[in-house]
Design an enzyme around this catalytic site. Structure first.
Site, mmCIF file in Angstrom:
data_model
loop_
_atom_site.group_PDB
_atom_site.id
_atom_site.type_symbol
_atom_site.label_atom_id
_atom_site.label_comp_id
_atom_site.label_asym_id
_atom_site.label_seq_id
_atom_site.Cartn_x
_atom_site.Cartn_y
_atom_site.Cartn_z
ATOM 1 N N ARG A 50 -38.492 134.771 -34.267
ATOM 2 C CA ARG A 50 -38.593 134.939 -33.126
ATOM 3 C C ARG A 50 -38.759 133.191 -32.675
ATOM 4 O O ARG A 50 -38.043 132.813 -31.651
ATOM 5 C CB ARG A 50 -39.832 135.437 -32.232
ATOM 6 C CG ARG A 50 -39.730 135.997 -30.819
ATOM 7 C CD ARG A 50 -40.800 136.624 -30.481
ATOM 8 N NE ARG A 50 -40.750 138.078 -30.973
ATOM 9 C CZ ARG A 50 -39.818 138.991 -30.575
ATOM 10 N NH1 ARG A 50 -39.352 138.776 -29.386
ATOM 11 N NH2 ARG A 50 -40.020 140.056 -31.287
ATOM 12 N N MET B 128 -33.847 141.120 -22.632
ATOM 13 C CA MET B 128 -34.927 142.040 -23.451
ATOM 14 C C MET B 128 -35.380 141.350 -24.613
ATOM 15 O O MET B 128 -35.067 141.951 -25.784
ATOM 16 C CB MET B 128 -34.092 143.496 -23.978
ATOM 17 C CG MET B 128 -33.391 144.057 -22.796
ATOM 18 S SD MET B 128 -34.659 144.480 -21.425
ATOM 19 C CE MET B 128 -35.485 145.763 -22.262
ATOM 20 N N ARG B 129 -36.063 140.417 -24.442
ATOM 21 C CA ARG B 129 -36.710 139.666 -25.326
ATOM 22 C C ARG B 129 -38.298 139.320 -25.032
ATOM 23 O O ARG B 129 -38.401 138.853 -23.926
ATOM 24 C CB ARG B 129 -35.994 138.384 -25.874
ATOM 25 C CG ARG B 129 -34.473 138.453 -26.488
ATOM 26 C CD ARG B 129 -34.411 138.557 -27.809
ATOM 27 N NE ARG B 129 -35.217 137.645 -28.678
ATOM 28 C CZ ARG B 129 -35.539 138.079 -30.172
ATOM 29 N NH1 ARG B 129 -35.037 139.222 -30.574
ATOM 30 N NH2 ARG B 129 -36.293 137.055 -30.815
ATOM 31 N N ILE B 130 -39.200 139.597 -25.966
ATOM 32 C CA ILE B 130 -40.329 138.820 -25.710
ATOM 33 C C ILE B 130 -40.531 137.694 -26.269
ATOM 34 O O ILE B 130 -39.964 137.193 -27.269
ATOM 35 C CB ILE B 130 -41.485 139.552 -26.487
ATOM 36 C CG1 ILE B 130 -41.514 140.902 -26.291
ATOM 37 C CG2 ILE B 130 -42.944 138.900 -26.532
ATOM 38 C CD1 ILE B 130 -42.484 141.887 -27.057
ATOM 39 N N HIS C 224 -39.295 142.889 -13.066
ATOM 40 C CA HIS C 224 -39.789 144.069 -13.900
ATOM 41 C C HIS C 224 -39.789 145.315 -13.060
ATOM 42 O O HIS C 224 -40.269 145.340 -11.709
ATOM 43 C CB HIS C 224 -41.204 143.777 -14.434
ATOM 44 C CG HIS C 224 -41.709 144.598 -15.220
ATOM 45 N ND1 HIS C 224 -41.232 144.812 -16.652
ATOM 46 C CD2 HIS C 224 -42.753 145.810 -14.967
ATOM 47 C CE1 HIS C 224 -41.866 145.794 -17.097
ATOM 48 N NE2 HIS C 224 -42.923 146.341 -16.421
ATOM 49 N N THR D 45 -45.134 133.757 -17.608
ATOM 50 C CA THR D 45 -46.354 132.991 -18.406
ATOM 51 C C THR D 45 -46.299 133.586 -19.694
ATOM 52 O O THR D 45 -45.372 134.499 -20.079
ATOM 53 C CB THR D 45 -47.583 133.269 -17.850
ATOM 54 O OG1 THR D 45 -47.939 134.521 -17.655
ATOM 55 C CG2 THR D 45 -47.453 132.766 -16.371
ATOM 56 N N GLN E 38 -33.269 148.417 -5.265
ATOM 57 C CA GLN E 38 -34.297 147.351 -4.474
ATOM 58 C C GLN E 38 -34.151 146.004 -5.308
ATOM 59 O O GLN E 38 -34.235 145.130 -4.784
ATOM 60 C CB GLN E 38 -35.532 148.004 -4.658
ATOM 61 C CG GLN E 38 -35.877 149.280 -3.708
ATOM 62 C CD GLN E 38 -35.631 149.064 -2.391
ATOM 63 O OE1 GLN E 38 -35.670 147.778 -1.830
ATOM 64 N NE2 GLN E 38 -35.067 150.226 -1.595
ATOM 65 N N GLU E 39 -33.942 146.186 -6.687
ATOM 66 C CA GLU E 39 -33.770 144.869 -7.677
ATOM 67 C C GLU E 39 -32.883 143.887 -6.877
ATOM 68 O O GLU E 39 -32.914 142.912 -6.711
ATOM 69 C CB GLU E 39 -33.501 145.323 -8.956
ATOM 70 C CG GLU E 39 -34.737 145.880 -9.810
ATOM 71 C CD GLU E 39 -34.388 146.373 -11.170
ATOM 72 O OE1 GLU E 39 -33.522 145.853 -11.596
ATOM 73 O OE2 GLU E 39 -35.151 147.164 -11.686
#
Length: 221
Positions: free
Chosen positions: A70, A95-97, A114, A146, A178-179
Site C-alpha cells: 500500500r 476505493m482505497r484506504i 461518504h 485525514t 443527493q451526492e
C-alpha cells in the site's frame, strides 16, 4: 492559491464515476471555477475513465495491483498527482484506504464523499447497515480527508428518509442523487475560497462548522 484563480482539481476514482460526472456537468454549466486537470483510477478500464476522456480530461490509470505494498502504491500515486500541481484532490468513489503519509501530504486540500451521516457508519456497506439497524434516516457526508478512515471534519451533509419497504439498492439510489448535488457544492465552496480546514475543523465563510458540517435540506420522498 488566489481566490481569483481557477482551482486545479485532480479526481481519483475506482469505478463508474457518477460523482465525477456531476463535477464535469457543474463545470460545464459554469458553476465551478475549476480546471479538472486529471482523473486517475486505480482500476483499469472503468467507466469513469471514459467519462473523463469524453470531457477532454486526461484519464490516467495507476493499477494498485502492480505494487507490492500500500505504501509503494501511495508513493507512486502522490508522485503522479503532484505532476499536475493540484490545489484540490477529490476522492470520487476511490476505493482505497490511504496511508497516513499520503493523507498528511494533502491535508486541507483533499475531499471525500461518504454515503452515511458521519460519524455513523464509517467504512463499507453503509446502506445495508442502516437497514439492519432500523434507522429512520440515512444520508451522505462530504468531509476533508485525514488519516482517520472517514473521520476527517465534515463539510456538509444531506439526509434522506428510510422507507419501511426500502432495499439497500433503493436507498443507495436516493443517497446517490443527493451526492450529485452535494459534492459540486462543496467543491464550489473550496474553489471560491469560502471553505478551508483549520485546526482540525472545517471552516466555511470564516465560521467553524459543527461535528456534522453544514446540514442541507433534502426532499422527503
Amino acid at each position: 492559491m488566489s481566490v481569483q484563480s481557477r482551482t486545479r482539481v485532480v479526481v481519483l476514482i475506482s469505478g463508474s464515476g457518477t460523482n465525477l460526472q456531476a463535477l464535469i456537468n457543474a463545470r460545464q454549466a459554469g458553476q465551478l471555477p475549476i480546471d479538472l486537470v486529471a482523473v486517475i483510477s486505480n482500476r483499469p478500464g472503468v467507466a469513469g475513465l471514459q467519462r473523463a476522456e469524453a470531457a477532454g480530461i486526461p484519464a490516467l490509470t495507476l493499477d494498485h495491483k502492480d505494487f507490492e505494498s500500500r505504501e509503494a502504491f501511495d508513493r507512486a500515486l502522490q508522485e503522479l498527482i503532484d505532476r499536475h500541481h493540484p490545489d484540490l484532490v477529490v476522492l470520487a468513489g476511490f476505493m482505497r484506504i490511504l496511508t497516513p503519509e499520503f493523507t498528511r501530504h494533502y491535508e486541507g486540500r483533499m475531499l471525500n464523499i461518504h454515503p452515511s451521516l458521519l460519524p455513523r457508519y464509517q467504512g463499507l456497506h453503509t446502506h445495508e447497515r442502516v437497514l439492519e439497524a432500523g434507522d429512520k434516516e440515512h444520508g451522505v457526508t462530504v468531509h476533508f480527508v485525514t488519516d482517520e478512515l472517514d473521520g476527517g471534519p465534515p463539510v456538509v451533509q444531506a439526509r434522506v428518509p428510510v422507507h419501511a419497504d426500502d432495499t439497500a439498492e433503493a436507498l443507495a439510489r436516493r443517497v446517490q442523487a443527493q451526492e450529485h448535488t452535494l459534492y459540486p457544492l462543496a467543491v464550489e465552496w473550496f474553489a471560491k475560497g469560502r471553505l478551508r480546514m483549520e485546526s482540525g475543523k472545517a471552516v466555511l465563510d470564516n465560521e467553524p462548522l459543527g461535528p456534522s458540517g453544514r446540514p442541507m435540506e433534502t426532499s422527503r420522498r
